[in-house]
Design a protein around this motif. Sequence first.
Motif, mmCIF file in Angstrom:
data_model
loop_
_atom_site.group_PDB
_atom_site.id
_atom_site.type_symbol
_atom_site.label_atom_id
_atom_site.label_comp_id
_atom_site.label_asym_id
_atom_site.label_seq_id
_atom_site.Cartn_x
_atom_site.Cartn_y
_atom_site.Cartn_z
ATOM 1 N N LYS A 96 0.853 -1.177 0.000
ATOM 2 C CA LYS A 96 0.000 0.000 0.000
ATOM 3 C C LYS A 96 0.896 1.236 0.000
ATOM 4 O O LYS A 96 2.045 1.181 0.448
ATOM 5 C CB LYS A 96 -0.909 0.026 1.233
ATOM 6 N N GLY A 97 0.358 2.342 -0.509
ATOM 7 C CA GLY A 97 1.191 3.534 -0.564
ATOM 8 C C GLY A 97 0.444 4.723 -1.111
ATOM 9 O O GLY A 97 -0.766 4.874 -0.918
ATOM 10 N N LEU A 98 1.171 5.569 -1.836
ATOM 11 C CA LEU A 98 0.609 6.802 -2.367
ATOM 12 C C LEU A 98 -0.629 6.543 -3.221
ATOM 13 O O LEU A 98 -1.605 7.292 -3.156
ATOM 14 C CB LEU A 98 1.670 7.531 -3.195
ATOM 15 N N GLY A 99 -0.595 5.490 -4.021
ATOM 16 C CA GLY A 99 -1.744 5.179 -4.876
ATOM 17 C C GLY A 99 -3.020 4.979 -4.092
ATOM 18 O O GLY A 99 -4.112 5.375 -4.539
ATOM 19 N N ASP A 100 -2.906 4.375 -2.909
ATOM 20 C CA ASP A 100 -4.087 4.171 -2.068
ATOM 21 C C ASP A 100 -4.620 5.508 -1.552
ATOM 22 O O ASP A 100 -5.838 5.724 -1.507
ATOM 23 C CB ASP A 100 -3.727 3.267 -0.881
ATOM 24 N N ILE A 101 -3.712 6.415 -1.178
ATOM 25 C CA ILE A 101 -4.135 7.728 -0.709
ATOM 26 C C ILE A 101 -4.865 8.473 -1.817
ATOM 27 O O ILE A 101 -5.931 9.065 -1.599
ATOM 28 C CB ILE A 101 -2.928 8.550 -0.230
ATOM 29 N N LEU A 102 -4.303 8.444 -3.027
ATOM 30 C CA LEU A 102 -4.902 9.172 -4.138
ATOM 31 C C LEU A 102 -6.241 8.593 -4.556
ATOM 32 O O LEU A 102 -7.076 9.289 -5.136
ATOM 33 C CB LEU A 102 -3.940 9.186 -5.331
ATOM 34 N N SER A 103 -6.454 7.306 -4.251
ATOM 35 C CA SER A 103 -7.728 6.653 -4.580
ATOM 36 C C SER A 103 -8.763 6.808 -3.483
ATOM 37 O O SER A 103 -9.863 6.281 -3.589
ATOM 38 C CB SER A 103 -7.487 5.159 -4.857
ATOM 39 N N GLY A 104 -8.386 7.501 -2.397
ATOM 40 C CA GLY A 104 -9.331 7.738 -1.319
ATOM 41 C C GLY A 104 -9.384 6.641 -0.282
ATOM 42 O O GLY A 104 -10.235 6.672 0.611
ATOM 43 N N ARG A 105 -8.471 5.682 -0.376
ATOM 44 C CA ARG A 105 -8.448 4.611 0.616
ATOM 45 C C ARG A 105 -7.639 5.049 1.837
ATOM 46 O O ARG A 105 -7.025 6.121 1.849
ATOM 47 C CB ARG A 105 -7.858 3.332 0.001
ATOM 48 N N GLU A 106 -7.627 4.222 2.851
ATOM 49 C CA GLU A 106 -6.944 4.554 4.102
ATOM 50 C C GLU A 106 -5.465 4.793 3.863
ATOM 51 O O GLU A 106 -4.812 4.052 3.138
ATOM 52 C CB GLU A 106 -7.131 3.414 5.111
ATOM 53 N N ALA A 107 -4.929 5.840 4.466
ATOM 54 C CA ALA A 107 -3.513 6.159 4.316
ATOM 55 C C ALA A 107 -2.663 5.052 4.913
ATOM 56 O O ALA A 107 -2.900 4.618 6.042
ATOM 57 C CB ALA A 107 -3.207 7.486 5.000
ATOM 58 N N PRO A 108 -1.673 4.575 4.166
ATOM 59 C CA PRO A 108 -0.807 3.504 4.671
ATOM 60 C C PRO A 108 0.201 4.046 5.668
ATOM 61 O O PRO A 108 0.488 5.253 5.693
ATOM 62 C CB PRO A 108 -0.110 3.015 3.399
ATOM 63 N N PRO A 109 0.779 3.182 6.506
ATOM 64 C CA PRO A 109 1.840 3.652 7.402
ATOM 65 C C PRO A 109 3.077 4.014 6.605
ATOM 66 O O PRO A 109 3.372 3.404 5.569
ATOM 67 C CB PRO A 109 2.098 2.436 8.304
ATOM 68 N N LEU A 110 3.796 5.032 7.071
ATOM 69 C CA LEU A 110 5.052 5.390 6.437
ATOM 70 C C LEU A 110 6.152 4.449 6.912
ATOM 71 O O LEU A 110 6.060 3.853 7.974
ATOM 72 C CB LEU A 110 5.414 6.838 6.772
#
Length: 263
Positions: free
Chosen positions: A126-140
């Motif tokens: 998971k990563g930036l793509g998930d954030i841009l798709s509106g999904r839960e922000a992944p851990p850094l």
Amino acid sequence: MSVPAVAITAETAPARETAPDLSPGSGDRRVVPVGRLFKEKVVGGQLPAHVVEEYRRLGAFVHHLQTERGVRVVMVTSAVAGEGKTLTAANLGVVLSASYGRSVLLVDADLRRPSLHQVFNTVSLKGLGDILSGREAPPLVQVSPRLTLLTAGEPNADPLGGLTSDRMRQVLNEARDAFDFVIVDTPPVGLLTDANLLAAMVDVALLVVRAMSTPYDLVRRATEALGRHRIAGVVLNRAETSDLHQSDYYDDYYAESRSRRQA
């Protein structure tokens, strides 16, 4: 319509037990946990001393840009694939965090062919793509006490809409507030038709060019796509000193660069 918060903060990056302390003056100068295939290509691994020095010069240049112009968000890109932009972004992040003691977020925005996670020997489920798709922000991912990585997530064959969206702008704005530097590894400009839209979200861009390889016309098109005023510098990768005197291509390019600075 408001954009949901993406929660990019330095505090959301849990330190790994094996995270090395690369801060200046540290008694334990352990290496960055790089992937096996990249140990000879990353500062802190087994990179030759003269190459390390060149990356330090690049770090000094970017640090100077912040001192003089308040630069915080830096886009690292290239005209085409295979120029070395990802390793340039990675090493710039290592140098700024280790030599200057600054908090740095590396963002893998090359959603078609993400590879920063491989450099630092981690996963990118998971990563930036998930954030841009509106999904839960992944851990850094905490690479070292001052170096943090936002991976790309699963590869995306058509990432253009997300990379040029208001949500991407919000990601970068939140990262700007949380870190001293944000280094963004982007797709090659030749593959990013709206490169100027993404470039408008950052402070400056660094264009990576492979010595004696990249056609001059492609470099020229890349500079026009990004906007000449946004390019802070050109990183000539895999260059030997003799290369700079053997090609009219580079003479022409640097002559043009000098004329722009004097204009």
